[in-house]
Write an enzyme that holds these catalytic residues in place. Structure first.
Site, PDB file in Angstrom:
ATOM      1  N   MET A  16      52.169  39.480  60.767  1.00  0.00           N
ATOM      2  CA  MET A  16      50.963  38.662  60.663  1.00  0.00           C
ATOM      3  C   MET A  16      49.728  39.562  60.698  1.00  0.00           C
ATOM      4  O   MET A  16      49.724  40.569  61.405  1.00  0.00           O
ATOM      5  CB  MET A  16      50.889  37.706  61.857  1.00  0.00           C
ATOM      6  CG  MET A  16      52.008  36.699  61.874  1.00  0.00           C
ATOM      7  SD  MET A  16      51.554  35.296  60.859  1.00  0.00           S
ATOM      8  CE  MET A  16      52.719  34.079  61.459  1.00  0.00           C
ATOM      9  N   SER A  21      48.561  38.540  52.077  1.00  0.00           N
ATOM     10  CA  SER A  21      47.974  37.640  51.072  1.00  0.00           C
ATOM     11  C   SER A  21      46.803  38.324  50.373  1.00  0.00           C
ATOM     12  O   SER A  21      46.574  38.129  49.175  1.00  0.00           O
ATOM     13  CB  SER A  21      47.485  36.351  51.736  1.00  0.00           C
ATOM     14  OG  SER A  21      48.562  35.653  52.301  1.00  0.00           O
ATOM     15  N   ASP A  91      53.527  33.881  47.385  1.00  0.00           N
ATOM     16  CA  ASP A  91      53.024  34.201  48.720  1.00  0.00           C
ATOM     17  C   ASP A  91      53.904  33.515  49.769  1.00  0.00           C
ATOM     18  O   ASP A  91      54.523  32.487  49.484  1.00  0.00           O
ATOM     19  CB  ASP A  91      51.570  33.717  48.852  1.00  0.00           C
ATOM     20  CG  ASP A  91      50.868  34.377  50.035  1.00  0.00           C
ATOM     21  OD1 ASP A  91      51.278  35.484  50.438  1.00  0.00           O
ATOM     22  OD2 ASP A  91      49.893  33.790  50.563  1.00  0.00           O
ATOM     23  N   GLU A  92      53.968  34.068  50.956  1.00  0.00           N
ATOM     24  CA  GLU A  92      54.734  33.483  52.071  1.00  0.00           C
ATOM     25  C   GLU A  92      56.175  33.175  51.654  1.00  0.00           C
ATOM     26  O   GLU A  92      56.716  32.103  51.960  1.00  0.00           O
ATOM     27  CB  GLU A  92      54.054  32.201  52.572  1.00  0.00           C
ATOM     28  CG  GLU A  92      52.633  32.396  53.065  1.00  0.00           C
ATOM     29  CD  GLU A  92      52.556  33.019  54.457  1.00  0.00           C
ATOM     30  OE1 GLU A  92      53.599  33.344  55.054  1.00  0.00           O
ATOM     31  OE2 GLU A  92      51.419  33.192  54.945  1.00  0.00           O
ATOM     32  N   CYS A 152      47.019  47.807  72.045  1.00  0.00           N
ATOM     33  CA  CYS A 152      46.819  49.254  72.217  1.00  0.00           C
ATOM     34  C   CYS A 152      46.148  49.926  71.031  1.00  0.00           C
ATOM     35  O   CYS A 152      45.786  51.095  71.104  1.00  0.00           O
ATOM     36  CB  CYS A 152      48.143  49.932  72.540  1.00  0.00           C
ATOM     37  SG  CYS A 152      49.215  50.070  71.092  1.00  0.00           S
ATOM     38  N   CYS A 179      52.315  46.353  68.192  1.00  0.00           N
ATOM     39  CA  CYS A 179      53.199  47.461  67.840  1.00  0.00           C
ATOM     40  C   CYS A 179      54.559  47.217  68.487  1.00  0.00           C
ATOM     41  O   CYS A 179      54.713  46.319  69.315  1.00  0.00           O
ATOM     42  CB  CYS A 179      52.605  48.796  68.295  1.00  0.00           C
ATOM     43  SG  CYS A 179      52.609  48.978  70.087  1.00  0.00           S
ATOM     44  N   CYS A 182      54.444  47.457  72.460  1.00  0.00           N
ATOM     45  CA  CYS A 182      53.813  46.318  73.133  1.00  0.00           C
ATOM     46  C   CYS A 182      54.641  45.048  72.942  1.00  0.00           C
ATOM     47  O   CYS A 182      54.704  44.199  73.835  1.00  0.00           O
ATOM     48  CB  CYS A 182      52.392  46.120  72.626  1.00  0.00           C
ATOM     49  SG  CYS A 182      51.268  47.454  73.127  1.00  0.00           S
TER      50      CYS A 182
HETATM   51 ZN   LIG Z   1      50.601  48.246  71.010  1.00  0.00          ZN
END
Ligand SMILES: [Zn+2]
Length: 191
Positions: A16, A21, A91-92, A152, A179, A182
């Site tokens: 996300m 898009s 798309d999607e 981060c 990431c 995280c």
């Molecule tokens: Zn992170």
């Protein structure tokens, strides 16, 4: 575009807020500047824009044909088969039947029509949309995009669901780009 002759298949993947898009509409705009004819499809389930447009998070818009299945794409293409067509974008795509989309993409490319597919590659729990992996394996061009981790600041490859829903994926703003590190930390806390 690129160095490929004839029809080719491009995959735009990422989590996300990676700008999928946006990259799809940018690619279609480049075709349009080259006087090439294109059509964009999007699944009905994407209610982000609430109308027949591909809307990017930065507010950009491009007209799209809303379909509820790959059969819907085939029907549209069949109804317009006498009109010129150079490129088809979806798309999607994770919301459509990706196995059928793979067959269609190969058929179109074989007939000289290029295909641009934007898809989310991972579900909320970090598992894959399997069919997206198959599309990636077939793609001639692979654009892997990253958002920036909301915690981060490193490159984000995962989408962390903020709500506690366990549906496969929901479109909207209930996600934060994160990431891997995280994401793992957050999921461990949740368990
Ligand atoms: Zn992170």
């Amino acid at each position: 575009m690129e160095d490929f002759q004839g029809g080719w298949i491009m995959m735009i993947t990422g989590g996300m807020y990676a700008g999928k898009s946006e990259e799809l509409t940018r690619t279609m705009r480049r075709f349009s500047h080259a006087q090439k004819i294109g059509v964009i499809f999007k699944p009905k389930v994407d209610t982000r824009s609430g109308d027949d447009c591909v809307t990017t998070h930065n507010g950009g818009k491009m007209k799209a044909v809303v379909v509820d299945s790959v059969a819907g794409i085939r029907l549209y293409l069949d109804e317009h088969k006498d009109e010129p067509l150079d490129v088809v974008a979806i798309d999607e795509a994770q919301f459509l039947e990706t196995d059928e989309l793979l067959i269609l993409a190969k058929e179109l490319a074989m007939h000289g029509i290029s295909v641009v597919i934007a898809a989310l590659d991972k579900k909320w729990d970090g598992t894959h949309f399997k069919g997206v992996g198959d599309l990636l394996a077939e793609a001639d061009i692979d654009k892997r995009l990253h958002a920036i981790c909301a915690y981060c600041g490193h490159l984000a490859s995962h989408s962390l669901r903020v709500s506690s829903s366990t549906a496969d994926i929901e479109v909207g703003d209930d996600y934060k780009p994160v990431c891997r590190s995280c994401f793992n930390k957050a999921m461990a806390q949740r368990a």
